[in-house]
Design an enzyme around this catalytic site. Structure first.
Site, PDB file in Angstrom:
ATOM      1  N   HIS A 161       0.812  -1.214   0.000  1.00 48.29           N
ATOM      2  CA  HIS A 161       0.000   0.000   0.000  1.00 48.29           C
ATOM      3  C   HIS A 161       0.847   1.267   0.000  1.00 48.29           C
ATOM      4  CE1 HIS A 161      -3.750   1.863  -0.067  1.00 48.29           C
ATOM      5  NE2 HIS A 161      -4.044   1.938   1.223  1.00 48.29           N
ATOM      6  N   ASP A 185      -2.489   1.742  -4.543  1.00 43.63           N
ATOM      7  CA  ASP A 185      -3.737   2.098  -3.871  1.00 43.63           C
ATOM      8  C   ASP A 185      -4.803   1.050  -4.156  1.00 43.63           C
ATOM      9  OD1 ASP A 185      -2.608   4.448  -2.887  1.00 43.63           O
ATOM     10  OD2 ASP A 185      -3.103   5.545  -4.726  1.00 43.63           O
TER      11      ASP A 185
END
Length: 610
Positions: free
Chosen positions: A581, A585
């Protein structure tokens, strides 16, 4: 006088210096060609240095514990005659007492004789050990060296995992002698010749450079002609035997010139001698032992340290950190750190590669006291320890997020069923679902290049080649992820052959370490073991891993081209994508998954992919 210089030898391409661990000969001693003069080492390996010529050792230019560069002259030999003499001040003190001096002063002679005898006893221990070894029956035949093999272009060293043969055992050509490994893979080393194992030059747990001689064979010796070692740890035994002799001395032994040092003069040796292995069997490298000796550390202090190296080994950094803490202990505990944390990073950085090691935990007896007698304690094997280290490091490095999707793979199942028999006959391997999954992942990576990247500090490195790792279960021992390089260049047939080949060699311990490195993305088929879905851990330094679940028949609602909805039995599967992450995204992760689903659902029974 014909003088010959003895140089610090080169012990590998990346080794530029070495430490003198112990002198086996003293000035004035006669030496034969190839007889051991001294022992040197780095933080990787200890090595014995043989005499380049026969003669007399005239001078040692480097003391025990000194570290010098490769090529430095460390001793000189006189090769004029095997009985050459040296100056009186260079001769060992054990040979110094003279009969006329003893007659002149009886009291002084008694004391001098006592000191000389004690000193001779202490200094004679290593030569006696050498003579005992020389007296053992030597095997006949040519000597064959067993070297640490090269296991890939990027691999420069390996660790001895286990010896399969003991000294004195007969071995056949290509029979496995030992097992070596890196942090990626273990490999068995076959014998290059038939004969008898005469010497092991590297202990289990030691890491040495590629090309290092690890064992010696007598190619024509008969079994039993070589005496096995009296102890599993001959080096430690030899050192402790010498220590025992010194412990019996009534006072500090004489120095090299026969004089007893002043009681106020600081001594180099610590109160407790540092040995190669502690009571717990943990190995201490030459560099660590040298630092401990110089700083006056006890063996008990080294054994109390929690090593950050492989297998819990104590590293140079561990010792230096301990010394810093010991020096700072009397000071006020509250002090600002010397180096401020980098902007954008927490005070506690994630562990670097190799920093995490599996804690040995409580003893078996302590566990039985806690849980009772009806338990079975199984120590982790090396592969399991490596897996634990990699997984914990990955979780500490990447911000893991997992997204899920569902795919209707009815067409794919029909395609495989229609072609699997013909494919086996034509290609010689089974047609599994794995090559289809890899193909779909590559097509999704083409449109989502950020999933084919790595994070290096504050930079993103996007790879344009698709090197896809496929997870292979090695029974109950662990998991490996061999890499199919340039997976984007192959069709399904090519991927099937590649996947079958690396999977078979992974299970047979035939993989080279390079085949487990350089992957840019990983696919793990957890469905082959019956799992519906999972949340896999990213294989560092990659940023994504795709898990494909079990294919099951389920009733689902489908659209019938304007005729309305209908319930139909379809082959369905779940897919999950774990991604980093920090740079991926949720929107991009979901988009990648949907592209994989689209690719899998595009396969049909009449597709021409072979």
């Amino acid at each position: 006088m014909a003088q010959v210089d003895v140089e610090m030898p080169k012990m590998g391409e990346s080794i530029t210096e070495g430490t003198v661990i112990a002198w086996h000969k003293q000035p004035g001693d006669e030496v034969e060609q190839d007889e051991i003069l001294l022992e040197i080492g780095t933080d990787k390996v200890d090595t014995e240095v043989p005499s380049p010529k026969g003669g007399v050792l005239t001078e040692t230019l480097v003391e025990e514990g000194d570290t010098v560069e490769v090529g430095t002259i460390i001793a000189t030999l006189n090769t004029d005659t095997a009985a050459a003499e040296v100056d009186a001040d260079e001769a060992p003190p054990a040979e110094a007492p003279a009969e006329d001096e003893a007659a002149a002063d009886e009291a002084a002679d008694d004391a001098s004789d006592a000191d000389a005898e004690d000193d001779a006893e202490a200094e004679a221990t290593p030569p006696e050990t050498d003579s005992e070894e020389a007296a053992s029956p030597a095997p006949s035949g040519d000597e064959v060296e067993v070297v640490m093999p090269k296991m890939g272009e990027s691999i420069t060293e390996g660790t001895v995992v286990a010896w399969y043969k003991d000294i004195g055992e007969a071995v056949a050509i290509d029979e496995t002698i030992l097992e070596i490994g890196t942090d990626k893979v273990d490999t068995e080393v076959p014998s290059p010749a038939e004969g008898v194992l005469t010497e092991k030059l590297v202990e289990e747990g030691e890491t040495v450079e590629v090309g290092t001689v690890v064992a010696l064979l007598a190619s024509e010796a008969e079994a039993g002609s070589v005496e096995p070692p009296a102890s599993d740890e001959p080096d430690a035994t030899q050192e402790t035997a010498s220590e025992a002799d010194e412990a019996e001395l009534p006072s500090t032994p004489p120095s090299g010139d026969g004089a007893v040092p002043d009681a106020d003069e600081p001594q180099r040796a610590p109160e407790e001698t540092i040995t190669r292995r502690g009571d717990d069997g943990r190995f201490y490298s030459p560099l660590v032992r040298s630092i401990a000796k110089e700083e006056g550390l006890r063996m008990s202090e080294l054994e109390s340290l929690e090593g950050s190296g492989r297998g819990g080994r104590v590293t140079k950094e561990d010792v230096l950190a301990y010394l810093d803490e010991r020096e700072e202990a009397p000071a006020a505990p509250a002090s600002a750190p010397e180096r401020p944390p980098r902007p954008g990073r927490s005070d506690e950085a994630p562990p670097a590669r190799g920093d995490y090691t599996v804690d040995e935990g409580p003893s078996d007896e302590e566990l039985r006291q806690q849980y009772g007698d009806r338990i079975e304690v199984q120590p982790m094997d090396r592969m399991r320890k490596m897996t634990a280290e990699h997984m914990v490091r990955s979780k500490a490095t990447s911000a893991h997020v997992t997204s899920f999707a569902e795919a209707d793979v009815t067409g794919l199942v029909q395609l495989r069923e229609a072609n699997k028999e013909a494919f086996r006959e034509r290609e010689g391997v089974k047609l599994t679902y794995t090559p289809f999954f890899v193909k779909a992942a590559v097509e999704a990576l083409r449109e989502h290049p950020l999933l084919n990247a790595s994070v290096e500090g504050d930079k993103i490195v996007i790879k344009h080649d698709f090197h896809v790792g496929i997870a292979v279960a090695i029974g109950n021992k662990g998991l490996l992820a061999p890499v199919i390089r340039n997976a984007g260049d192959y069709n399904v047939s090519g991927l099937a052959r590649k996947a079958a080949n690396v999977a078979e060699r992974a299970r047979n311990k035939e993989l080279q370490p390079d085949e487990l490195q350089g992957g840019t993305f990983t696919v793990t088929n957890i469905g082959s073991l019956g799992s519906l879905m999972g949340t896999p851990i990213i294989n560092q330094p990659q940023v994504g891993i795709l898990a494909t679940g079990a294919i099951q028949k389920r009733p689902v609602v489908v659209e019938n081209d304007g005729l309305g909805d209908a319930i139909s039995v379809r082959h369905m599967m779940y897919l999950s994508l774990s991604y980093d992450h920090r740079i991926i995204d949720g929107a991009m992760g979901s988009s990648f998954l949907q592209r994989v689903v689209t690719e899998l659902e595009s396969f049909s029974a009449d597709a021409d992919l072979f």
